[in-house]
Structure formats: C-alpha cells, structure tokens
Design an enzyme around this catalytic site. Structure first.
Site, short mmCIF file in Angstrom:
data_model
loop_
_atom_site.label_atom_id
_atom_site.label_comp_id
_atom_site.label_asym_id
_atom_site.label_seq_id
_atom_site.Cartn_x
_atom_site.Cartn_y
_atom_site.Cartn_z
CG ASP A 50 57.17 48.59 20.14
OD1 ASP A 50 57.66 47.81 19.18
OD2 ASP A 50 57.69 49.34 20.82
CD GLU A 91 61.03 49.51 26.11
OE1 GLU A 91 60.40 48.81 25.22
OE2 GLU A 91 61.79 49.96 26.54
CD GLU A 143 67.30 47.95 23.16
OE1 GLU A 143 66.30 48.24 22.75
OE2 GLU A 143 67.61 47.56 24.40
CD GLU A 213 63.36 47.39 14.54
OE1 GLU A 213 62.22 48.14 14.50
OE2 GLU A 213 63.61 46.84 15.26
#
Length: 224
Positions: A50, A91, A143, A213
């Site tokens: 990620d 982040e 998101e 995803e």
C-alpha cells in the site's frame, strides 16, 4: 413528516453491485483485523504494497486536482481535492513510521501483480480523454472502500489488535468519512450532467475499482 431523501446514482450502483461492494469492504483480510485473527505477516505485506500504491496515487490525485480547477465549474471541488492531496503527505510519513515499527524496508518492496495492475488502471484514468465525472467516481470509490473497511474494524464489538488500531483509525475516522462524503457529492453532481457514454463508463469504472480493491486485499493475504 419529511420526505425520504432520493437515492443517488452511486448508491443505486452500489445496490446493483452489492456482492462486489461487500467483497471489497468486508474482505476476509479486513474481517480478520476486526476479529483479531489477522496474520501479522499479511498486514506487513499490505503495508509495503500500500505504501507503493499511495506513492502512485499521489500523481492521480494531483491530476484530479487539475481537472477540478479547470473543468468542474465549482471552486469547492478544488478545495475538497486539495485537502485530500495535502493529507497524502502525512499519509506517506505515517507509512514510513509504520514501516520502521514493523521492520518493513520499503526500499526492498517490489510491487506485486495486483498492485501493478491497479496502478496501470490509475494511469489510464489520468488521460484527458476520460471525463471528469468518471474520474471523480473512481476517486470516491478508491477512498470510500478504505474508509468503510477500516471503520468496520473500529465498530462496536471489534477485537482489533491494539497495535493495528492506529492503522484502522487512519482511514476509519469520522473526518475521513466526511471527506469521502464530500467527494461523493461532487461525483453525484457531475453524474447528473454527464453524457450517456460517460455515465455508462462511470459505472464500469466503479466496478473495476471494486475488483482491484478485492484483488489488493487478496494479494495482501498471499493470494497473488
């Protein structure tokens, strides 16, 4: 009595593709975090992959910001997207801190197949030929999957390991939920005025985000 709020296009699509949406937001990897059974090696795999994805996500969001400034006709669009872009700096720093904490050396992490395919998908969306309504739909979906997934890990009755609460709170907090709602509202407004072709493409892109995803979660568990 107030009238019930009319269901938006995106919620209608989610209902239509409910099983896929559930697979993306309630994946076994996510459920394993919530119930405390997560394999921490899988979490570390997800962390490294990620991190790479987010670094590739930055140019995509920057492109969305440019499109918002030029094409939306609403100054608030640019402000919402700018807020999201700015938060990505924090982040990335968070990922670096987590990598140090978990002993994950990001310089040695190689993007796996699912990650590479998702990144190529994002690159394709950055084409000027892709309409703004389609881009905003994809942006919301990317998101929102994380927001709903990690919020689930923080919900009542969770047994999420203490050392993963911070990760879950990063995307599962109410502020991020509100941000996702703002992005969704932009996408909904754009879809109301979208061409027929763009409308069809937006639904297809939403489905593809959900598929990517699911593949990403699977990869984290060693599935790809």
């Amino acid at each position: 009595m107030e009238k019930s709020e009319k269901k938006g296009v995106i919620d209608t699509w989610i209902d239509k593709h409910r099983s896929l949406y559930a697979a993306a937001t309630r994946h076994d990897f996510v459920v394993s975090i919530r119930d405390g059974s997560v394999d921490l090696s899988s979490f570390k795999t997800w962390l490294g992959q990620d991190y790479l994805f987010v670094r590739g996500f930055v140019p995509f969001v920057a492109n969305v910001l440019i499109r918002a400034g030029k094409e939306s006709g609403e100054t608030s669009d640019m402000e919402v997207v700018l807020g999201g872009l700015a938060s990505l700096n924090d982040e990335i720093e968070w990922f670096k801190s987590e990598g140090s904490k978990w002993g994950v050396d990001f310089s040695t992490v190689v993007a796996q197949k699912a990650n590479q395919e998702y990144s190529r998908f994002l690159e394709a969306l950055m084409s000027s030929e892709v309409e703004y309504s389609v881009v905003m739909t994809a942006f919301w979906a990317i998101e929102a999957v994380y927001q709903e997934s990690f919020a689930h890990c923080l919900g009542d009755g969770n047994k999420t390991p203490a050392e993963l609460i911070g990760a879950c709170n990063r995307w599962g907090n109410d502020g991020f939920r509100q941000y996702c709602l703002s992005v969704k509202n932009i996408a909904e407004r754009c879809l109301e005025n979208a061409s027929r072709d763009a409308f069809v493409e937006a639904e297809n892109v939403l489905v593809r985000v959900l598929e990517h995803e699911v593949a990403f979660w699977e990869m984290s568990r060693g599935g790809q």
